[in-house]
Design an enzyme around this catalytic site. Structure first.
Site, PDB file in Angstrom:
ATOM      1  N   CYS A 218       0.811  -1.219   0.000  1.00  0.00           N
ATOM      2  CA  CYS A 218       0.000   0.000   0.000  1.00  0.00           C
ATOM      3  C   CYS A 218       0.848   1.274   0.000  1.00  0.00           C
ATOM      4  CB  CYS A 218      -0.931   0.013   1.207  1.00  0.00           C
ATOM      5  SG  CYS A 218      -1.701  -1.584   1.547  1.00  0.00           S
ATOM      6  N   HIS A 353      -3.694   6.978   6.331  1.00  0.00           N
ATOM      7  CA  HIS A 353      -3.802   5.691   5.644  1.00  0.00           C
ATOM      8  C   HIS A 353      -5.233   5.181   5.798  1.00  0.00           C
ATOM      9  CE1 HIS A 353      -2.521   2.035   3.789  1.00  0.00           C
ATOM     10  NE2 HIS A 353      -2.747   1.305   4.860  1.00  0.00           N
ATOM     11  N   HIS A 394      -9.979   0.995  -0.867  1.00  0.00           N
ATOM     12  CA  HIS A 394      -8.525   0.877  -0.689  1.00  0.00           C
ATOM     13  C   HIS A 394      -7.911   0.462  -2.016  1.00  0.00           C
ATOM     14  CE1 HIS A 394      -4.647   0.250   0.761  1.00  0.00           C
ATOM     15  NE2 HIS A 394      -4.870  -0.506   1.827  1.00  0.00           N
TER      16      HIS A 394
END
Length: 637
Positions: A218, A353, A394
């Site tokens: 990520c 995040h 995401h």
């Protein structure tokens, strides 16, 4: 430990880097402009997987591995358009490749055009391109597996179950299976090689500096930004494109995350909310063009924002490879602020995040409080925290880029954007002591006056990858003395544009049912194919279907062993005289590797539907005797 950083620049601090061009394709937003409009409006772009993706109900009903309990996502299916003619690519080579290669090229060209450098002279030898991408197989890679393995395995099982089929019939079946898939040829193979993604962009845009693809989970796209900035600071590059791409919301990706228990059970992503119960997967592509600030000012570039500093870290010895780690996140943020030479207490927007897992979000806020410092008793919390994932899901390797683009636009427009789906803030976060507050609506971003005058507006962007990679960037607004020169925009979609297929290529049962089959047995025959010879089992005294009872002490009451290396013998074991077609197929699936089993399970209905058309006798097996792969796992990220 509270940071003692201040706004004094360190003597060795690097020059800020200007963001001079941007482009993106995210859920609900085919362009940079539409993405910003959605951010300001608080537009939720998450939806159910539809006809263009995959059928959710097909996977909800599975037991054990393979079951998908959350079928929502942030998809870009409707925006997956690419004009091969514009880039001198043969249209016939497009389908069958990984679509992210072409969408990344489109986005990189749009970002370069946004910066004013598309078809404009620049020193190509000093131009870098670095892209973050999760190294998981895309649609083209899976298509290659279908052609190279799954079709062959399908034929192995078909030959074992139906040895009476003729050579012509088997060839017809195989041809129909292959015809139902996208092509797999020398022209499409380069587009399934991940490293070619950046190489293709470099070739088409004329970049002759470094080009590479990296995977830091990520954190990938922020690590790409960091590497591009290093090249600019080292004076080995004058211009760079950094990006992130994730076009990979296939069923198997959902199956992996569902097995980990990481996806939302309620079908909603709620970063920093008490009801947070998991993340939602998303897709996207984001690109930015970077130059040294002094060069950008000299050349009169439009500057969205400047990146003052960036930092990265690893978790080291931690509790688990997928678990968030306070110390690792703190280290990345501290390094970013040390590199920037500014105090975290001057940051008024934090693009977190924020994946929507309660533990992960609370760990992140603990790290933020340790770096930013706690709010004094009775003092106003000064930093608006949010996560674009609440809007688009995401987006994995592209998630850091989504947050950076959002923050750069917020600085450019001097607007604090809202974050979605927070009704009751996470109770595991000490919000009274936290420097952060939840901003629910778009508001004007007023300048803050400090002792030495107005402080520039600043934002922080975090991206923390599973596997223990962490990154944080510090952005700052840019005040331009004059008017920006007009920037050429990307032309409307032109003639020659094609829609890319983003999805997993499935074998189709429909065409197979049109095959005419004869009941006569033809022993000892071989089926010639384009790349192999399939040899059915020779006729034996065990009967045409080669069925036999298991040996005493066998580990499974139902098994099938395929000697695929030479394709000369196939032995099918049953439970005392015969099995249903469905049971034999289940047995075969149980013997392959986990990944390949996942691929083959999606073909189960195809095989069963086809076998129903065949003249083979079988005995029914009670459902309780069918193999089960049900597990009892509940692991959270």
């Amino acid at each position: 430990m509270q940071s003692n950083l201040n706004d004094k620049a360190n003597s060795g601090r690097n020059e800020p880097i200007a963001v001079v061009g941007m482009s993106c394709i995210f859920p609900g937003a085919p362009s940079l402009e539409s993405f910003w409009q959605n951010v300001v409006r608080g537009q939720d772009a998450i939806r159910e997987a539809g006809e263009g993706e995959w059928h959710g109900e097909k996977y909800r009903s599975k037991d054990g591995f393979g079951r998908i309990y959350c079928t929502k996502g942030g998809f870009i299916t409707e925006y997956a358009q690419f004009n091969p003619i514009e880039f001198g690519i043969m249209p016939s080579s497009i389908q069958g490749g990984d679509p992210d290669q072409y969408l990344a090229l489109r986005a990189a060209a749009e970002a370069l055009r946004d910066a004013g450098y598309y078809h404009k002279n620049f020193d190509a030898e000093r131009a870098d391109i670095i892209i973050g991408r999760t190294m998981a197989p895309g649609a083209g890679s899976l298509n290659l597996i279908q052609h190279g393995q799954t079709v062959e395995q399908f034929m192995d099982v078909l030959i074992a179950l139906c040895p009476q089929l003729t050579v012509a019939e088997l060839n017809s079946v195989k041809q129909k299976l292959e015809d139902g898939l996208p092509p797999c040829t020398a022209a499409t193979i380069p587009a399934v090689m991940p490293n070619v993604l950046s190489g293709r962009i470099a070739a088409k845009l004329g970049f002759r500096g470094r080009n590479l693809v990296l995977d830091a989970a990520c954190a990938s796209s922020l690590i790409a930004v960091e590497l591009c900035m290093q090249g600019l600071h080292a004076n080995t590059a004058d211009i760079a494109i950094a990006g992130g791409v994730h076009v990979n919301s296939h069923p198997y990706f959902y199956q992996m995350f569902c097995e980990l228990g990481a996806l939302s059970t309620s079908g909603a992503i709620r970063p920093f909310d008490e009801r947070a119960d998991g993340t939602i997967l998303g897709e996207g592509v984001g690109m930015i063009v970077l130059k040294r600030l002094s060069d950008a000012e000299r050349d009169g570039n439009r500057i969205y924002a400047v990146i003052r500093g960036i930092g990265s870290s690893g978790d080291g010895r931690a509790g688990g490879s997928l678990a968030p780690n306070v110390a690792g996140e703190v280290l990345a943020m501290r390094r970013a602020f040390e590199n920037a030479g500014v105090s975290p207490r001057t940051v008024e927007l934090l693009e977190a995040h924020g994946t929507g897992t309660k533990v992960g979000d609370s760990v992140e806020m603990k790290a933020v409080q340790e770096v930013f410092g706690a709010a004094a008793n009775g003092a106003t919390r000064w930093c608006a925290v949010g996560s674009v994932k609440a809007m688009i899901g995401h987006t994995q390797a592209a998630s850091g880029m989504a947050g950076l683009i959002k923050s750069a636009l917020a600085l450019h427009h001097r607007l604090l954007p809202p974050t979605l789906n927070v009704e009751h803030p996470n109770s595991q976060v000490d919000w009274e002591q936290s420097p952060c507050y939840i901003n629910h609506s778009a508001v004007e971003w007023a300048a803050t006056s400090r002792g030495d005058g107005l402080t520039p507006r600043r934002a922080g962007v975090s991206a923390f990858g599973f596997g223990g990679v962490n990154a944080h960037a510090v952005l700052e607004e840019f005040h331009h003395a004059g008017n920006y020169p007009p920037q050429p925009r990307l032309a409307p979609i032109a003639v020659g544009t094609v829609s890319l297929c983003l999805r997993y290529p499935e074998l189709k049962a429909g065409p197979l049912k049109e095959t005419t089959l004869s009941p006569g047995a033809v022993p000892n025959r071989s089926v010639a194919t384009s790349n192999s010879v399939i040899s059915p089992p020779p006729a034996t005294n065990r009967g045409p279907t080669a069925l036999r009872a298991p040996a005493p002490g066998a580990c499974s009451p139902s098994r099938i062993a395929c000697e695929a290396s030479d394709r000369t013998s196939v032995a099918v074991g049953g439970n005392g005289g015969g099995e249903s077609k469905e049971a034999v197929l289940h047995s075969f699936i149980e013997t392959v590797s986990t990944f390949q089993r996942n691929l083959l399970q999606t073909q189960e209905n195809v095989m069963i539907g086809y076998l129903e058309e065949l003249p083979v006798s079988s005995k029914s097996v009670p459902s309780a005797e069918l193999p089960s792969n049900q597990t009892d796992k509940n692991q959270n990220l």
